[in-house]
Design an enzyme around this catalytic site. Structure first.
Site, PDB file in Angstrom:
ATOM      1  N   SER A  40      31.593  49.072  30.071  1.00 41.83           N
ATOM      2  CA  SER A  40      31.211  50.361  30.610  1.00 41.83           C
ATOM      3  C   SER A  40      31.419  50.361  32.111  1.00 41.83           C
ATOM      4  O   SER A  40      30.786  49.586  32.831  1.00 41.83           O
ATOM      5  CB  SER A  40      29.733  50.613  30.279  1.00 41.83           C
ATOM      6  OG  SER A  40      29.179  51.496  31.210  1.00 41.83           O
ATOM      7  N   ALA A  51      33.219  31.480  44.034  1.00 41.31           N
ATOM      8  CA  ALA A  51      33.605  30.088  44.274  1.00 41.31           C
ATOM      9  C   ALA A  51      33.677  29.346  42.942  1.00 41.31           C
ATOM     10  O   ALA A  51      32.824  29.535  42.070  1.00 41.31           O
ATOM     11  CB  ALA A  51      32.579  29.422  45.185  1.00 41.31           C
ATOM     12  N   LYS A  79      39.682  25.830  47.810  1.00 45.13           N
ATOM     13  CA  LYS A  79      38.358  25.238  48.033  1.00 45.13           C
ATOM     14  C   LYS A  79      38.452  23.731  47.797  1.00 45.13           C
ATOM     15  O   LYS A  79      38.811  23.290  46.701  1.00 45.13           O
ATOM     16  CB  LYS A  79      37.353  25.872  47.055  1.00 45.13           C
ATOM     17  CG  LYS A  79      35.988  25.215  47.120  1.00 45.13           C
ATOM     18  CD  LYS A  79      34.985  25.901  46.203  1.00 45.13           C
ATOM     19  CE  LYS A  79      33.709  25.104  46.112  1.00 45.13           C
ATOM     20  NZ  LYS A  79      32.779  25.648  45.129  1.00 45.13           N
TER      21      LYS A  79
HETATM   22  C1  LIG Z   1      23.956  35.738  43.444  1.00 43.36           C
HETATM   23  C2  LIG Z   1      24.989  35.182  42.526  1.00 43.36           C
HETATM   24  C3  LIG Z   1      26.045  34.451  43.048  1.00 43.36           C
HETATM   25  C4  LIG Z   1      26.989  33.894  42.191  1.00 43.36           C
HETATM   26  N1  LIG Z   1      27.994  33.128  42.710  1.00 43.36           N
HETATM   27  C5  LIG Z   1      28.803  32.471  41.863  1.00 43.36           C
HETATM   28  C6  LIG Z   1      29.819  31.598  42.342  1.00 43.36           C
HETATM   29  O1  LIG Z   1      30.030  31.453  43.539  1.00 43.36           O
HETATM   30  N2  LIG Z   1      30.560  30.940  41.431  1.00 43.36           N
HETATM   31  C7  LIG Z   1      30.386  31.099  40.087  1.00 43.36           C
HETATM   32  O2  LIG Z   1      31.048  30.426  39.309  1.00 43.36           O
HETATM   33  N3  LIG Z   1      29.499  31.973  39.621  1.00 43.36           N
HETATM   34  C8  LIG Z   1      28.701  32.655  40.460  1.00 43.36           C
HETATM   35  N4  LIG Z   1      27.785  33.529  39.965  1.00 43.36           N
HETATM   36  C9  LIG Z   1      27.777  33.840  38.550  1.00 43.36           C
HETATM   37  C10 LIG Z   1      28.889  34.840  38.221  1.00 43.36           C
HETATM   38  O3  LIG Z   1      28.697  36.008  38.971  1.00 43.36           O
HETATM   39  C11 LIG Z   1      28.860  35.178  36.744  1.00 43.36           C
HETATM   40  O4  LIG Z   1      28.790  34.014  35.981  1.00 43.36           O
HETATM   41  C12 LIG Z   1      30.107  35.890  36.346  1.00 43.36           C
HETATM   42  O5  LIG Z   1      30.339  36.980  37.184  1.00 43.36           O
HETATM   43  C13 LIG Z   1      30.028  36.354  34.930  1.00 43.36           C
HETATM   44  O6  LIG Z   1      29.231  37.470  34.785  1.00 43.36           O
HETATM   45  P1  LIG Z   1      29.203  38.147  33.368  1.00 43.36           P
HETATM   46  O7  LIG Z   1      30.586  38.540  33.012  1.00 43.36           O
HETATM   47  O8  LIG Z   1      28.449  37.285  32.436  1.00 43.36           O
HETATM   48  O9  LIG Z   1      28.287  39.439  33.591  1.00 43.36           O
HETATM   49  P2  LIG Z   1      28.576  40.816  34.367  1.00 43.36           P
HETATM   50  O10 LIG Z   1      29.531  40.646  35.474  1.00 43.36           O
HETATM   51  O11 LIG Z   1      27.247  41.397  34.652  1.00 43.36           O
HETATM   52  O12 LIG Z   1      29.301  41.725  33.276  1.00 43.36           O
HETATM   53  C14 LIG Z   1      28.593  42.376  32.255  1.00 43.36           C
HETATM   54  C15 LIG Z   1      29.519  43.320  31.526  1.00 43.36           C
HETATM   55  O13 LIG Z   1      28.826  43.875  30.410  1.00 43.36           O
HETATM   56  C16 LIG Z   1      29.016  45.275  30.366  1.00 43.36           C
HETATM   57  N5  LIG Z   1      27.861  45.879  29.725  1.00 43.36           N
HETATM   58  C17 LIG Z   1      26.559  45.567  29.873  1.00 43.36           C
HETATM   59  N6  LIG Z   1      25.797  46.378  29.122  1.00 43.36           N
HETATM   60  C18 LIG Z   1      26.637  47.209  28.457  1.00 43.36           C
HETATM   61  C19 LIG Z   1      26.467  48.278  27.528  1.00 43.36           C
HETATM   62  N7  LIG Z   1      25.271  48.680  27.140  1.00 43.36           N
HETATM   63  N8  LIG Z   1      27.563  48.908  27.090  1.00 43.36           N
HETATM   64  C20 LIG Z   1      28.807  48.534  27.479  1.00 43.36           C
HETATM   65  N9  LIG Z   1      29.031  47.537  28.352  1.00 43.36           N
HETATM   66  C21 LIG Z   1      27.956  46.893  28.832  1.00 43.36           C
HETATM   67  C22 LIG Z   1      29.156  45.669  31.847  1.00 43.36           C
HETATM   68  O14 LIG Z   1      29.825  46.893  31.978  1.00 43.36           O
HETATM   69  C23 LIG Z   1      29.997  44.509  32.367  1.00 43.36           C
HETATM   70  O15 LIG Z   1      31.359  44.754  32.088  1.00 43.36           O
HETATM   71  C24 LIG Z   1      26.870  34.116  40.803  1.00 43.36           C
HETATM   72  C25 LIG Z   1      25.839  34.889  40.293  1.00 43.36           C
HETATM   73  C26 LIG Z   1      24.895  35.418  41.137  1.00 43.36           C
HETATM   74  C27 LIG Z   1      23.773  36.235  40.556  1.00 43.36           C
END
Ligand SMILES: Cc1cc2nc3c(=O)[nH]c(=O)nc-3n(C[C@H](O)[C@H](O)[C@H](O)COP(=O)(O)OP(=O)(O)OC[C@H]3O[C@@H](n4cnc5c(N)ncnc54)[C@H](O)[C@@H]3O)c2cc1C
Length: 498
Positions: A40, A51, A79
């Site tokens: 979404s 990183a 890095k």
């Molecule tokens: C402060 C911080 C710093 C970080 N720094 C690092 C770093 O330096 N190195 C590293 O390896 N990792 C880092 N991370 C972790 C990294 O950001 C995440 O592991 C990575 O971005 C993966 O996120 P994700 O895809 O799991 O979730 P998100 O990026 O949150 O994606 C979630 C997805 O689900 C979808 N979604 C959710 N609910 C619905 C719904 N109801 N209907 C349809 N779609 C939905 C959203 O649209 C989105 O596309 C950091 C995290 C934080 C919090």
């Protein structure tokens, strides 16, 4: 658990986790699987995570991604490690540099030679023997597999990149190979009334998407694994007290350093991650010790360049989902747990979970034994990384704030205490259960934060003090000469962007 063949995979979420999952599945299984990814735009992704650590190179290689195209499209930089400033004590710094330090022997790691020298008054900096550190501090980089003429390893590296651009890059890759992207917000999750398995996702538009296997990449909320399946969460905040981050990008400054900086402050730390077009910054802290206003003011007064966006506040709870795979839902990314970003491990945890899923893919039905094995491996991996991160907090000698004093008094997990005790007594580190961090990674944090072993391996006694000093001087000189000859990081990036 069920004997249904898995032909239809539904991935919920299009952040880094969703697209990395889709990419490896489509690369490995091609048209044998029908892969749909729902995301979404309105909800968006978390927008941080810049990183990485060296295994990302293997992931990109496995996908067949051209490294130059990747660097160009994701605005990546190199890095070589993470510099930790003010962690052991204010004014001190060290690096967790990737790659080797010095020259190890089969039964005796290099750190034993260094410890003996220290004890005999032959004073060398441990990082004199790290080519990665020496290159990082010269802002230099080139591909070096081995130090010429010697059996010493070359440079190990990872990338800083724009995670949003990486997701877009992988989206293109996936769509070209047949992954179907569906835009929309999931408003209902339909489960089988008898088994509890997820059967379909219903979007606000009314569209229903069904499958046999669901991968929950919905981020911290864990829409399927937690909100639908109530899997449960193991909270580790008593060991890792930070619970909030504020992130903000700022304008780039020269030189673009080939390493991450992690700068400790009185109630946590601040990251600085240089990309080609900007610097990613963020402050990580415990809200019990620092207010959001204080943290934001501190972050904004410590930027190298003009801010490029409003600061974004993110709350998190450190820990892991009790089962990464539950019923017919595998959680990958933030939905499976979160370890704070101190050692840049989250994207790696996505990578290793997808690799594990590919290895154990349930083509002919979901088998409980395999699910248990998957969950066991995931638990061990999370726990080992957790210990490594706790070590940075525990091993501090700062007396300037209650936060650091409380951290140094932490009652750490037994597994970590054992590792610390063994190192203190003997200088030995054992890498257990395929754990992510290498012996050299552990040694650098131990030594960098002031834990010098009381003893060393007797192999080292074969060298007299003079011979030892000669050997260390020669390794140091060879490493320095190799680093001196490297082109600059800037030149390397420019060559990639041509
Ligand atoms: C402060 C911080 C710093 C970080 N720094 C690092 C770093 O330096 N190195 C590293 O390896 N990792 C880092 N991370 C972790 C990294 O950001 C995440 O592991 C990575 O971005 C993966 O996120 P994700 O895809 O799991 O979730 P998100 O990026 O949150 O994606 C979630 C997805 O689900 C979808 N979604 C959710 N609910 C619905 C719904 N109801 N209907 C349809 N779609 C939905 C959203 O649209 C989105 O596309 C950091 C995290 C934080 C919090």
């Amino acid at each position: 658990m069920n004997n249904k063949s898995v032909n239809n995979v539904v991935i919920l979420g299009g952040g880094t986790a969703g697209w990395m999952t889709a990419a490896l599945l489509v690369k490995t299984f091609g048209k044998r699987l029908n892969i749909k990814l729902v995301e979404s735009e309105e909800i968006g992704s978390i927008g941080v995570g810049e990183a990485t650590i060296p295994p990302i190179i293997h992931f990109n290689d496995e996908l067949g991604i051209d490294p130059k195209a990747f660097i160009k499209e994701t605005k990546a930089t190199i890095k070589l490690g993470i510099e930790f400033e003010n962690w052991g004590n204010i004014g001190e710094s060290y690096m967790h540099a990737f790659g080797d330090v010095g020259k190890s022997f089969p039964l005796c790691d290099f750190n034993h030679f260094w410890v003996k020298a220290q004890k005999e008054g032959v004073d060398f900096n441990f990082w004199d023997f790290s080519l990665n550190y020496q290159a990082a501090k010269r802002n230099a980089f080139a591909h070096v597999d081995k130090i010429p003429g010697l059996n010493l390893a070359g440079l190990a590296f990872a990338f800083h990149f724009d995670a949003g651009l990486y997701a877009q890059f992988l989206r293109k890759y996936c769509e070209q190979r047949g992954v179907t992207r569906i835009e929309g917000k999931v408003s209902e999750v339909k489960q089988n009334s008898q088994t509890g398995d997820v059967e379909s996702l219903v979007l606000e538009s009314g569209e229903s998407i069904s499958g046999e296997l669901f991968v929950d990449c919905s981020g911290i909320r864990g829409l399927l694994i937690e909100q639908s399946l109530n899997t449960g969460y193991e909270d580790w905040s008593h060991w890792l007290p930070a619970d909030t981050a504020i992130a903000v990008p700022c304008e780039s400054v020269e030189p673009i350093t080939p390493y991450t900086r992690s700068i400790a402050h009185e109630s946590g730390w601040q990251w600085r991650i240089p990309l080609q077009h900007r610097i990613g910054n963020g402050i990580v802290y415990s809200s019990k010790y620092m207010s959001d206003e204080e943290a934001e003011a501190k972050l904004m007064s410590n930027l190298d360049g003009k801010p490029l966006a409003d600061p974004k506040l993110i709350r998190f709870k450190v820990g892991r989902r009790l089962k990464q795979w539950n019923r017919n839902v595998v959680s990958i990314g933030l939905s499976s747990g979160f370890l704070e970003p101190l050692e840049s491990t989250s994207i790696h945890l996505i990578q290793s979970a997808v690799v594990r899923l590919v290895k154990m893919f349930p083509h002919h039905g979901i088998n409980e034994t395999m699910v248990d094995e998957f969950n066991k491996q995931s638990r061990i991996e999370f726990e080992r990384i957790r210990d490594f991160i706790i070590l940075h907090y525990k091993l501090n000698h700062r007396q300037d704030s209650k936060f650091w004093q409380d951290c140094s008094r932490l009652d750490v997990p037994k597994s970590l205490q054992q590792k610390m005790d063994v190192f203190k007594a003997s200088g030995l580190v054992f890498r257990e259960n395929d754990e992510l961090f290498t012996k050299i990674g552990w040694q650098q944090v131990f030594i960098g934060q002031g834990l010098i072993p009381e003893d060393y391996h007797r192999t080292v006694e074969q060298l007299s003090t003079e011979e030892l000093a000669e050997m260390l001087t020669s390794v140091k000189q060879i490493i320095a000469k190799t680093a001196d000859k490297l082109p600059s990081h800037k030149e390397y990036l420019e060559a990639c962007l041509k």
